[in-house]
Design a protein around this motif. Structure first.
Motif, short mmCIF file in Angstrom:
data_model
loop_
_atom_site.label_atom_id
_atom_site.label_comp_id
_atom_site.label_asym_id
_atom_site.label_seq_id
_atom_site.Cartn_x
_atom_site.Cartn_y
_atom_site.Cartn_z
N GLN A 77 0.81 -1.22 0.00
CA GLN A 77 0.00 0.00 0.00
C GLN A 77 0.85 1.27 0.00
OE1 GLN A 77 -3.88 0.35 1.60
NE2 GLN A 77 -3.92 -0.86 -0.26
N LYS A 78 2.12 1.14 0.43
CA LYS A 78 3.00 2.31 0.49
C LYS A 78 3.92 2.42 -0.72
CE LYS A 78 3.13 1.85 5.53
NZ LYS A 78 3.99 1.59 6.71
N THR A 79 3.86 1.45 -1.63
CA THR A 79 4.81 1.46 -2.74
C THR A 79 4.39 2.44 -3.82
OG1 THR A 79 3.61 -0.34 -3.86
CG2 THR A 79 5.39 -0.96 -2.36
N ALA A 80 5.38 2.82 -4.62
CA ALA A 80 5.11 3.75 -5.71
C ALA A 80 4.17 3.14 -6.75
CB ALA A 80 6.43 4.16 -6.38
N ARG A 81 4.27 1.82 -6.95
CA ARG A 81 3.40 1.19 -7.95
C ARG A 81 1.93 1.33 -7.54
NH1 ARG A 81 3.93 -2.33 -12.00
NH2 ARG A 81 6.14 -2.66 -11.56
N HIS A 82 1.61 1.06 -6.29
CA HIS A 82 0.23 1.16 -5.83
C HIS A 82 -0.26 2.61 -5.89
CE1 HIS A 82 -3.37 0.31 -3.44
NE2 HIS A 82 -3.04 1.37 -2.70
N LEU A 83 0.58 3.53 -5.40
CA LEU A 83 0.17 4.94 -5.37
C LEU A 83 0.06 5.52 -6.78
CD1 LEU A 83 2.33 6.15 -2.35
CD2 LEU A 83 -0.11 5.60 -2.38
N THR A 84 0.95 5.09 -7.68
CA THR A 84 0.88 5.57 -9.05
C THR A 84 -0.37 5.07 -9.74
OG1 THR A 84 3.30 5.62 -9.19
CG2 THR A 84 2.09 5.61 -11.26
N LEU A 205 11.05 10.88 -15.60
CA LEU A 205 9.80 11.56 -15.92
C LEU A 205 8.61 10.61 -15.81
CD1 LEU A 205 9.27 14.04 -18.86
CD2 LEU A 205 7.57 12.31 -18.33
N THR A 206 8.74 9.42 -16.37
CA THR A 206 7.60 8.49 -16.41
C THR A 206 7.42 7.72 -15.11
OG1 THR A 206 9.04 6.81 -17.41
CG2 THR A 206 7.75 8.19 -18.91
N SER A 207 8.37 7.84 -14.17
CA SER A 207 8.28 7.07 -12.93
C SER A 207 7.03 7.40 -12.12
CB SER A 207 9.52 7.30 -12.06
OG SER A 207 9.64 8.67 -11.70
N SER A 208 6.47 8.58 -12.34
CA SER A 208 5.23 8.96 -11.64
C SER A 208 3.98 8.48 -12.36
CB SER A 208 5.16 10.49 -11.49
OG SER A 208 6.18 10.96 -10.65
N TYR A 209 4.13 7.96 -13.59
CA TYR A 209 2.96 7.66 -14.41
C TYR A 209 2.91 6.22 -14.91
CZ TYR A 209 3.19 12.74 -14.42
OH TYR A 209 3.27 14.05 -14.02
N ASP A 210 4.05 5.64 -15.22
CA ASP A 210 4.08 4.27 -15.74
C ASP A 210 5.31 3.56 -15.20
OD1 ASP A 210 4.21 1.92 -17.26
OD2 ASP A 210 3.16 2.86 -18.94
N CYS A 211 5.13 2.78 -14.13
CA CYS A 211 6.26 2.15 -13.45
C CYS A 211 7.00 1.18 -14.35
CB CYS A 211 5.76 1.42 -12.21
SG CYS A 211 4.97 2.48 -10.99
N ASP A 212 6.28 0.39 -15.16
CA ASP A 212 6.92 -0.61 -16.00
C ASP A 212 7.80 0.03 -17.08
OD1 ASP A 212 5.73 -2.73 -14.61
OD2 ASP A 212 3.91 -2.57 -15.79
N VAL A 213 7.28 1.08 -17.72
CA VAL A 213 8.07 1.78 -18.74
C VAL A 213 9.30 2.42 -18.10
CG1 VAL A 213 8.07 3.75 -20.33
CG2 VAL A 213 6.14 2.17 -20.32
N ALA A 214 9.12 3.03 -16.93
CA ALA A 214 10.24 3.68 -16.26
C ALA A 214 11.33 2.67 -15.90
CB ALA A 214 9.74 4.40 -15.01
N GLU A 299 19.86 4.99 -6.96
CA GLU A 299 18.60 5.62 -7.37
C GLU A 299 17.65 4.59 -8.00
OE1 GLU A 299 16.92 8.47 -10.93
OE2 GLU A 299 19.01 8.72 -10.31
N VAL A 300 18.18 3.80 -8.92
CA VAL A 300 17.34 2.81 -9.60
C VAL A 300 16.93 1.71 -8.63
CG1 VAL A 300 17.14 1.31 -11.61
CG2 VAL A 300 18.57 3.35 -11.74
N LEU A 301 17.83 1.33 -7.73
CA LEU A 301 17.50 0.35 -6.69
C LEU A 301 16.32 0.83 -5.86
CD1 LEU A 301 17.92 -1.76 -4.36
CD2 LEU A 301 19.79 -0.31 -3.57
N THR A 302 16.34 2.08 -5.44
CA THR A 302 15.25 2.63 -4.64
C THR A 302 13.93 2.61 -5.41
OG1 THR A 302 16.81 4.08 -3.49
CG2 THR A 302 14.48 4.66 -3.33
N VAL A 307 8.50 -0.08 -6.53
CA VAL A 307 7.48 -0.62 -7.45
C VAL A 307 7.42 -2.15 -7.35
CG1 VAL A 307 7.71 1.32 -9.04
CG2 VAL A 307 9.09 -0.73 -9.43
N GLU A 308 8.00 -2.69 -6.27
CA GLU A 308 7.92 -4.12 -5.97
C GLU A 308 8.62 -4.99 -7.01
OE1 GLU A 308 3.85 -4.74 -3.62
OE2 GLU A 308 3.54 -3.83 -5.58
N ALA A 309 9.64 -4.46 -7.65
CA ALA A 309 10.46 -5.25 -8.57
C ALA A 309 11.63 -5.83 -7.78
CB ALA A 309 10.94 -4.40 -9.74
#
Length: 493
Positions: A77-84, A205-214, A299-302, A307-309
């Protein structure tokens, strides 16, 4: 040339910002503050999880994903993927609502943004005759569009730039020269660097909108410049032990990553031998390059963890650990390993978390041998490397965390090994009530001693007395030990 680009029609045209946007074009990793500004998501919490079908697993309707425990669901519930995903669903609802009410109000466009849009059209025409020239124009235009908060146009421009540079990179260098040489020529090193920066910028840029593409863009950027591939992700997801992951990352650092950074030192004018000062300068540059790599990988690790990858986060964490160890930065190595332990634990991989904590303890021990360390105090480590702490975790405290985790999963072989290490490091452990109790509890667990009442009375331990003791361990470790003690008692009643 027909450009193969992503479709960013789902992105907003612009974004309201109270201050300057994060610099997505930075050559180093985004700082925590800038990263939070770029990827922050404002959304209302989702409804309580439902339990579809059988099995009683928790289910997130927003992400269409099931979870086996309350802890993993709460983490999700706290991950960027869920919030995005929440943010995207809200944006679509707002768009439908705006269409029902009428045409949305147009946002005024600045003169700089209008000129940059014209430059993009000009670069589109150059793709037929001068790809390098088109790339130069796309790069300048994307920087201008981002500075004017033109989100979708920046993404489209960067996507075109990546397509052009990728085509230039795959063009054969040999062959007959063109009848009319291009007006602009880019060196191979310039193409690699600009392609890397463009992919990193678009990923941010896309990390806020599309986790998989980012995430895909992030990994393409790291592979293109540093030869960091995701070959191990499948093995990691299938349970590859962390020591094996770390060994492979060390090998990749030496065989693949370092060759992309090294530059041959200049030769001395007096003879063929390499001048010592030139060699030292080259070594210093390589060290700086590795340091910059570590910032970007972190940065990419975080992002991957948010996004639960899991497999990507562990792979990148292994690379960051290898780089830190290569540079003998053992404090950073310890902190990254503690972060990986948190990631493993949040995804129900306690054995791998124990591996990370043991390795972190080793790094802490090496760092402590370099300087005078404060006396051990149980529980001084924070629950996560993200937390700001005044005192760094010691080797003993990290081993105790690993020991408690091993007790929680009833790994008796590891418990015995860790207890022996703690007793070797702290020969006077009996004088410390918390250490003494942990070691005694470990022995009782390994010998299947069920007389918990005798153990409790012998060491005068219970939850309330422990919480009021004068030793005052940290709240995180206090809760861990209390949970282990309650679980141990329950298992022996």
């Amino acid at each position: 040339m027909a450009l193969q680009t992503h479709d960013f029609s789902g992105l907003p045209m612009t974004v309201a910002s109270s201050g300057p946007l994060a610099d997505i074009f930075t050559t180093a990793g985004l700082s925590a503050a800038l990263g939070a500004q770029l990827t922050s998501v404002s959304a209302t919490p989702s409804a309580s999880p439902s339990t579809p079908g059988s099995g009683g697993s928790l289910y997130c309707q927003t992400c269409n994903k099931s979870f086996g425990s309350e802890a993993t669901y709460a983490t999700h519930q706290k991950t960027a993927r869920h919030l995005t995903t929440l943010k995207e669903q809200q944006r679509k609802r707002d768009g439908v609502s705006a269409n029902v009410k009428g045409k949305p109000k147009k946002t005024p466009v600045s003169a700089e943004a209008s000129e940059a849009a014209r430059q993009v059209l000009y670069a589109d025409s150059l793709t037929k005759t001068d790809l390098a020239g088109a790339a130069t124009v796309y790069w300048a235009a994307s920087n201008t569009l981002w500075s004017q908060s033109r989100i979708r146009e920046t993404a489209d421009c960067l996507s075109k730039l990546i397509a052009v540079l990728s085509h230039l990179q795959t063009q054969p260098s040999a062959g007959e020269p063109a009848v009319t040489p291009p007006a602009t020529v880019l060196k191979p090193s310039q193409i690699v660097e600009t392609l890397y920066l463009a992919r990193m910028a678009l990923a941010r840029l896309t990390s806020s909108y599309d986790c998989d593409v980012a995430l895909a863009l992030y990994m393409d950027a790291l592979e293109g410049k540093y030869s960091i591939t995701d070959m191990l992700t499948d093995a990691i997801s299938e349970g590859m032990p962390f020591p094996s992951v770390l060994s492979r990352c060390h090998a990749n650092l030496e065989d693949k990553i370092k060759p992309t950074l090294k530059k041959p030192p200049r030769r001395a004018t007096a003879g063929p031998a390499v001048d010592d000062s030139a060699k030292n300068a080259a070594d210093a540059k390589n060290s700086v390059a590795l340091r910059k790599l570590q910032l970007v990988v972190t940065e990419v690790l975080t992002f991957a963890a948010s996004v639960e990858a899991l497999s990507h986060a562990v792979l990148l964490g292994g690379v960051a650990v290898a780089v830190a160890e290569d540079g003998q930065r053992y404090t950073e190595m310890r902190d990254i390993l503690v972060r990986l332990a948190d990631i493993y634990a949040s995804f129900d991989r306690p054995w791998s978390a124990c591996d990370c904590l043991e390795s972190a303890a080793g790094a802490a021990g090496i760092e402590a041998s370099r300087k005078t360390e404060a006396p051990f105090q149980f529980g001084e480590q924070a629950n996560s490397v993200e937390s700001q702490r005044s005192d760094p975790p010691s080797e003993t405290s990290l081993l105790c965390d690993a020991l408690m985790l091993a007790m929680a999963v009833d790994d008796r072989v590891r418990m015995d090994r860790l207890a022996a290490r703690v007793m070797e490091m702290e020969p006077d452990y009996r004088d410390d009530p918390d250490l003494n109790f942990i070691i005694s509890l470990t022995r009782a667990s390994c010998t299947l001693d069920r007389d918990w009442e005798t153990l409790e009375s012998r060491y005068q331990y219970d939850d309330l007395a422990y919480r009021k003791s004068a030793h005052h361990p940290s709240a995180a470790s206090r809760d861990k030990l209390s949970d282990v003690w309650r679980a141990w008692r329950k298992g022996r009643t």
